[in-house]
Design an enzyme around this catalytic site. Structure first.
Site, PDB file in Angstrom:
ATOM      1  N   HIS A 378       5.123  -5.212  -7.867  1.00  0.00           N
ATOM      2  CA  HIS A 378       4.542  -5.344  -6.527  1.00  0.00           C
ATOM      3  C   HIS A 378       5.498  -5.866  -5.460  1.00  0.00           C
ATOM      4  CE1 HIS A 378       0.235  -4.462  -7.182  1.00  0.00           C
ATOM      5  NE2 HIS A 378       0.456  -4.881  -8.413  1.00  0.00           N
ATOM      6  N   LYS A 569      -2.879 -10.652   7.831  1.00  0.00           N
ATOM      7  CA  LYS A 569      -2.237 -10.568   6.514  1.00  0.00           C
ATOM      8  C   LYS A 569      -1.700 -11.960   6.237  1.00  0.00           C
ATOM      9  CE  LYS A 569       0.250  -7.278   8.290  1.00  0.00           C
ATOM     10  NZ  LYS A 569       0.342  -6.174   7.348  1.00  0.00           N
ATOM     11  N   ARG A 570      -1.177 -12.202   5.031  1.00  0.00           N
ATOM     12  CA  ARG A 570      -0.582 -13.504   4.764  1.00  0.00           C
ATOM     13  C   ARG A 570       0.533 -13.787   5.774  1.00  0.00           C
ATOM     14  NH1 ARG A 570      -2.297 -16.552   0.103  1.00  0.00           N
ATOM     15  NH2 ARG A 570      -0.586 -17.904   0.663  1.00  0.00           N
ATOM     16  N   LYS A 575       6.803 -10.464   6.927  1.00  0.00           N
ATOM     17  CA  LYS A 575       5.781  -9.684   7.636  1.00  0.00           C
ATOM     18  C   LYS A 575       5.968  -9.772   9.157  1.00  0.00           C
ATOM     19  CE  LYS A 575       2.392 -10.042   3.854  1.00  0.00           C
ATOM     20  NZ  LYS A 575       2.160  -8.655   3.459  1.00  0.00           N
ATOM     21  N   THR A 677      -1.869  -2.558   2.100  1.00  0.00           N
ATOM     22  CA  THR A 677      -3.150  -1.843   2.022  1.00  0.00           C
ATOM     23  C   THR A 677      -3.972  -2.094   3.277  1.00  0.00           C
ATOM     24  OG1 THR A 677      -3.917  -3.677   0.650  1.00  0.00           O
ATOM     25  CG2 THR A 677      -3.384  -1.628  -0.483  1.00  0.00           C
ATOM     26  N   LYS A 681      -6.585   0.375   5.635  1.00  0.00           N
ATOM     27  CA  LYS A 681      -7.940   0.024   6.097  1.00  0.00           C
ATOM     28  C   LYS A 681      -8.065   0.253   7.599  1.00  0.00           C
ATOM     29  CE  LYS A 681      -8.054  -3.234   2.339  1.00  0.00           C
ATOM     30  NZ  LYS A 681      -7.595  -4.564   1.918  1.00  0.00           N
TER      31      LYS A 681
END
Length: 842
Positions: A378, A569-570, A575, A677, A681
């Site tokens: 992952h 998101k985290r 990110k 993911t 969405k």
């Protein structure tokens, strides 16, 4: 603000939820009252809202139980191959509404509650999220369980029943504060304890080598108590099982101290054993090498393998007689999928069981092990890869260390045979990393002990083969595959966005819910004015509803006609929430410079949790809240720009925010996000993506057409080239006046007037040691955001792009992902056949 259509009124118009039959409604009301009276409270007059929720949950659960029993009976009769998905995380969210959707009960329940004067949404809000995961990895596991049941696979999710899931996040004076998530405080109506399947788990001790084999002795024992949760497929009457293990101390645990008067302490010490399932480690993409975490990993693996082998041996329904003893058939009947390296100990544990307990030869056991296990990777971030100290494993699992050494010895012999004289390759490919503290590289163990290794998006799988696992790919190229992630359209469209599901169903029917590829047919409507209007109207209703929610919870008045720009998101440097912050500041400065210009109004929402020990991530949250404090109170800006930090982002909040979003921010540095993911969405729910060519964004652009996403920034090759050349943040800072202004404002205390140097660490990081190269993508990002603003002013063109995106979502169903796992890794065939319902005569 006009009040949006109430959900009750809207549900009345919606076909995709199934019509409410009169008998059905009457039955539900009777069952509801029965549960309220007998299970919960004697007198309806004293019932609380929570009592009503539990009564409804039990009523819906009644519809599951018959199907659950019949499904398991069906598996025993047919004896199919079974897949065991082992994961340390299952981020399930709430269960009630999802169950009603999958059983086609939602309209009937809604009507029954309405007739009884109860509000369905209020009852649904009483349910606690099952937050047994950190983010993408745990939520993926939840989507996979839904798809495995919907595709008729005999599948089991195995994990840990954490007493405390991912912490609840509070924002206090702009800072993240963690609170324990006591999600089981009121009980959990969806689980069933199964003490008859309790299993002993061994730790510590030593090994004895005898002529007849090896024994692991003098161990400490902890019991694993299983709790089963039903997982219903979509309208096919199949109900699979998620089995989560809870740690229990055995009765005699430490009670030998009783003789010397230590009885009280001995009983208190039981907590030490039971701590194993107490709390989820709140790290995402970060390895923390704590003994308790290793205990959790071995605990779930040992309990699960005992269960798998028990089920393999007794394959007759209702019988505990051993029917199978020939383990050579194990790979024909069992597939084990390791969700990341957390369950890696399954490989040495399976070898221990086969060699030490079942007395197979090493060669035979190893062949069985490799053919049974498969591994999903992952992440490529080095700090996320698990490397356990050899000393710790020697202490906790002495037999397993011996087995890992033997696996490694044989593995290195194979490498040496294939690449004679290449000593450096032997060092790189060893399972044991020498130098300083010896460590076991768990990813290497997973690759060697599995027949299939997959990444989770095409670009990620290619990076694995080219870099992190290059040596292993050269040795065994046939093992490496790609399985691009997906999301379940049941939860992430039908359940969370019924208005959109209905508009789609009116045009192409309802089959898209179990065959998302059918969304391609929406391309026929991309120039249909009525469809464009319908799509835009649903989005506007979702925005109004979310705006009401935000006003209630954040006391911020939001312009529902502004663009809802969302990054949830985290919180993690890779990110790049900081890149988003720089755009907000730049946009703010532009509005201040030319306040009379026609600016596109925006409401920027950023949400996510920072790992409690991740200082930089917590500072990023503080910066976002500080920017919000300044921007939101500036009268010059007004409602043209608002910044909101979405507190306590979790599955339930995602289900509200995602349908309301116009713009989805997927802006990680190319080559760092394995898949993502959330991006899928947003796409399915009618948001446009601004993103880098990273993770699944690449495939989203392929499916929807690159023109229909806002793609910016460096590609993987550009990042590599910049690494070789050397990344110097000052060059960008000196060359780009708007970037310089933004950084100077952060550094100078413009956003923290009471504490001018509050953000000096963030500025220092960005200027001198930013691994994720925020400045390198700043200029292109700002230009791309200008394009976003321009297009938003043309609602019709914007919505046409939205339709292209929704139409391109077919590939991103977890049904497609799971069908590929089944056929290409597990050797199983999905089926859309329905089982007869429990009330049907067989």
């Amino acid at each position: 603000m006009s009040k949006p259509l109430s959900d009750h009124d809207r549900k009345k118009q919606i076909s995709v939820r199934g019509l409410a039959g009169v008998e059905n409604v009457t039955d539900l009301k009777q069952n509801f009252n029965r549960h309220l009276h007998f299970t919960l409270v004697k007198d309806r007059n004293v019932a609380t809202k929570r009592d009503y929720y539990f009564a409804l949950a039990h009523t819906v659960r009644d519809h599951l139980v018959g199907r659950w029993i019949r499904t398991q009976q069906h598996y025993y009769e047919k004896d199919p191959k079974r897949v065991y998905y082992i994961s340390l995380e299952f981020y399930m969210g709430r269960t009630l509404q999802n169950t009603m959707v999958n059983l086609a009960l939602e309209n009937a329940c809604d009507e029954a509650m309405y007739q009884m004067g109860l509000d369905m949404e209020e009852l649904e809000d009483m349910e606690e999220d099952a937050g047994l995961g950190n983010g993408g990895l745990g939520r993926l596991a939840a989507c996979f369980l839904d798809s495995m049941a919907s595709l008729g696979l005999a599948a089991y999710g195995y994990g840990i029943r954490y007493e405390f899931g991912i912490f609840n996040q509070k924002i206090v004076n702009g800072w993240q504060v963690e609170e324990a998530d006591d999600w089981l405080r009121y009980g959990n109506p969806w689980e069933k304890a199964r003490p008859e399947y309790m299993r002993p788990i061994h730790f510590y001790g030593r090994t004895e080598h005898n002529p007849d084999g090896v024994k692991w002795v003098d161990t400490q024992v902890v019991l694993a108590l299983p709790y089963d949760t039903p997982v219903p497929g979509y309208r096919n009457n199949i109900v699979n099982t998620m089995r989560l293990w809870s740690a229990k101390a055995p009765c005699e645990f430490n009670l030998k101290d009783f003789n010397i008067g230590g009885y009280i302490q001995a009983v208190l010490d039981r907590n030490l054993a039971e701590n194993i399932s107490r709390v989820l480690y709140p790290n995402d993409n970060f390895f923390e090498g704590k003994e308790l975490r290793l205990k959790q990993e071995y605990f779930v693996v040992s309990a699960t393998l005992q269960d798998i082998i028990r089920r393999f041996k007794v394959s007759k329904f209702g019988s505990r007689e051993i029917a199978r003893t020939d383990f050579s058939k194990l790979p024909d009947k069992v597939a084990i999928q390791l969700n990341d390296t957390h369950p890696a100990m399954a490989i040495p544990e399976l070898m221990r069981v086969l060699v030490d307990e079942e007395k197979l030869s090493w060669e035979k056991a190893w062949d069985i092990c490799v053919r049974t296990c498969a591994y999903t990777n992952h992440t490529v971030l080095p700090e996320a890869l698990e490397r356990w100290p050899v000393d710790l494993i020697a202490h906790l699992l002495p037999r397993h260390l011996e087995i890992v050494y033997e696996i490694n010895r044989r593995h290195l012999e194979n490498v040496a045979a294939k690449f004679p004289g290449d000593v450096d390759r032997l060092r790189r490919m060893s399972l044991i990393e020498e130098g300083g503290q010896k460590r076991i590289n768990m990813a290497h163990l997973c690759i060697v002990g599995s027949h299939a290794v997959n990444g989770v998006a095409q670009i990620h799988s290619d990076i694995l083969k080219a870099t992190v696992f290059k040596d292993f790919y050269e040795m065994e190229p046939h093992k490496f595959q790609n399985k691009t992630n997906g999301i379940t359209p049941r939860r992430w469209l039908v359940m969370c966005n019924p208005g959109l599901a209905e508009v789609i169903a009116e045009r192409i029917g309802e089959d898209f819910i179990r065959d998302l590829d059918q969304l391609k047919r929406l391309r026929d409507f991309v120039n249909d004015d009525a469809f464009i209007r319908d799509i835009a109207k649903v989005k506007q209703e979702n925005k109004l509803k979310f705006a009401v929610h935000l006003e209630e919870h954040y006391k911020v008045k939001i312009n529902p006609n502004s663009m809802f720009d969302v990054q949830v998101k985290r919180i993690h440097e890779y990110k790049r929430q900081l890149l988003n912050c720089l755009h907000i500041i730049t946009y703010y400065n532009r509005i201040k410079r030319e306040p009379n210009k026609q600016w596109t109004p925006r409401t920027v929402m950023i949400g996510g949790k920072a790992a409690p020990g991740y200082h930089t991530a917590k500072m990023i949250i503080r910066l976002i809240t500080a920017i919000g404090e300044v921007v939101n109170h500036d009268p010059v800006v007004g409602d043209r720009l608002k910044v909101i930090f979405l507190e306590n982002y979790r599955v339930t909040l995602a289900e509200k925010a995602i349908p309301a979003a116009d713009l989805s921010e997927q802006i990680s540095t190319a080559g760092t996000e394995a898949s993502g993911t959330g991006n899928m969405k947003f796409m399915l729910n009618g948001a446009l993506t601004i993103g880098t060519m990273d993770g699944a964004n690449v495939e989203m652009a392929e499916e929807a057409g690159e023109d229909n996403l806002f793609i910016f920034g460096m590609r993987v090759d550009d990042v590599d080239a910049l690494d070789k050349k050397g990344y110097h943040a000052e060059e960008y800072y000196n060359r780009l006046p708007e970037l310089k202004q933004a950084i100077d404002q952060i550094a100078g205390g413009f956003f923290s007037p009471k504490q001018a140097d509050l953000f000096k660490e963030i500025v220092n990081m960005l200027m001198h040691h930013d691994r994720f190269k925020v400045f390198a993508d700043y200029e292109d990002y700002i230009k791309c955001q200008d394009k976003v603003n321009a297009l938003y002013k043309n609602p019709k063109e914007w919505t046409r792009k939205v339709i292209y995106n929704i139409a391109g979502c077919g590939k991103f169903s977890s049904d497609r992902t799971i069908a590929q796992y089944a056929r290409e890794i597990w050797g199983m065939e999905p089926t859309l056949e329905k089982l007869p319902a429990p009330d049907d005569k067989q």
